[in-house]
Design a protein around this motif. Structure first.
Motif, PDB file in Angstrom:
ATOM      1  N   LYS A   3       0.919  -1.453  -0.015  1.00 42.86           N
ATOM      2  CA  LYS A   3      -0.185   0.380   0.115  1.00 42.86           C
ATOM      3  C   LYS A   3       0.705   1.461   0.328  1.00 42.86           C
ATOM      4  N   ILE A   4       1.966   0.892   0.448  1.00 44.99           N
ATOM      5  CA  ILE A   4       3.070   2.295   0.284  1.00 44.99           C
ATOM      6  C   ILE A   4       3.255   2.573  -0.765  1.00 44.99           C
ATOM      7  N   PHE A   5       3.625   1.363  -1.022  1.00 43.67           N
ATOM      8  CA  PHE A   5       5.201   1.855  -2.113  1.00 43.67           C
ATOM      9  C   PHE A   5       3.541   2.366  -3.448  1.00 43.67           C
ATOM     10  N   LEU A   6       2.556   1.600  -3.186  1.00 44.94           N
ATOM     11  CA  LEU A   6       1.701   2.254  -4.318  1.00 44.94           C
ATOM     12  C   LEU A   6       1.080   3.755  -4.200  1.00 44.94           C
ATOM     13  N   GLY A   7       0.939   3.780  -2.573  1.00 46.21           N
ATOM     14  CA  GLY A   7       0.112   4.988  -2.734  1.00 46.21           C
ATOM     15  C   GLY A   7       2.084   6.426  -3.016  1.00 46.21           C
ATOM     16  N   PHE A   8       3.068   5.823  -3.495  1.00 47.31           N
ATOM     17  CA  PHE A   8       4.344   6.855  -3.483  1.00 47.31           C
ATOM     18  C   PHE A   8       3.961   6.193  -5.092  1.00 47.31           C
ATOM     19  N   ILE A   9       3.681   5.775  -6.150  1.00 45.22           N
ATOM     20  CA  ILE A   9       3.897   5.135  -7.530  1.00 45.22           C
ATOM     21  C   ILE A   9       2.176   6.781  -7.727  1.00 45.22           C
ATOM     22  N   VAL A  10       1.130   6.390  -7.313  1.00 49.09           N
ATOM     23  CA  VAL A  10      -0.139   6.870  -7.418  1.00 49.09           C
ATOM     24  C   VAL A  10       0.435   8.908  -6.887  1.00 49.09           C
TER      25      VAL A  10
END
Length: 129
Positions: A3-10
């Protein structure tokens, strides 16, 4: 962790899209100058206002009072300056919200909650020398 990684990508994609849109509307050079200007302002805020806030925390402790409000104000001021110093318009908008007194009151309960949670776990300790 995902979720953190996806948040940074978004976040990165949203920031990039916003930079492209603003660059198309006001021009590339104007966009770059605006990013540099907000970074300089953010560094100034962190240096001057942040140090004033730290001195306020020290004065509060010297008077023997709990530094809660002063500590939260210092955290929000430094965080706002840091977000302004980072390149990008989303971080600039959030940084400005943290620096404005009327909108800072909106973030204070969140910081108090976070500090209480850290103190209960023993991860956040205030030491007076």
């Amino acid at each position: 962790m995902r979720k953190i990684f996806l948040g940074f990508i978004v976040y990165a994609l949203a920031e990039l899209a916003l930079l492209i849109v603003i660059g198309q509307n006001i021009g590339v050079l104007s966009t770059l100058l605006l990013i540099i200007a907000t970074s300089v302002i953010g560094i100034y805020v962190m240096k001057n206002k942040g140090m004033n806030s730290v001195q306020n925390v020290k004065n509060t402790l010297a008077r023997g009072e709990a530094p809660g409000a002063a500590l939260v104000d210092t955290f929000l001021t430094f965080g706002g300056g840091l977000l302004l110093a980072l390149p990008g318009f989303l971080t600039d908008a959030l940084g400005l919200l943290l620096l404005m007194p009327f909108s800072r009151k909106m973030f204070q309960p969140i910081v108090y909650y976070w500090m209480r949670k850290k103190m209960k776990k023993g991860q956040f300790i205030i030491v007076q020398r």
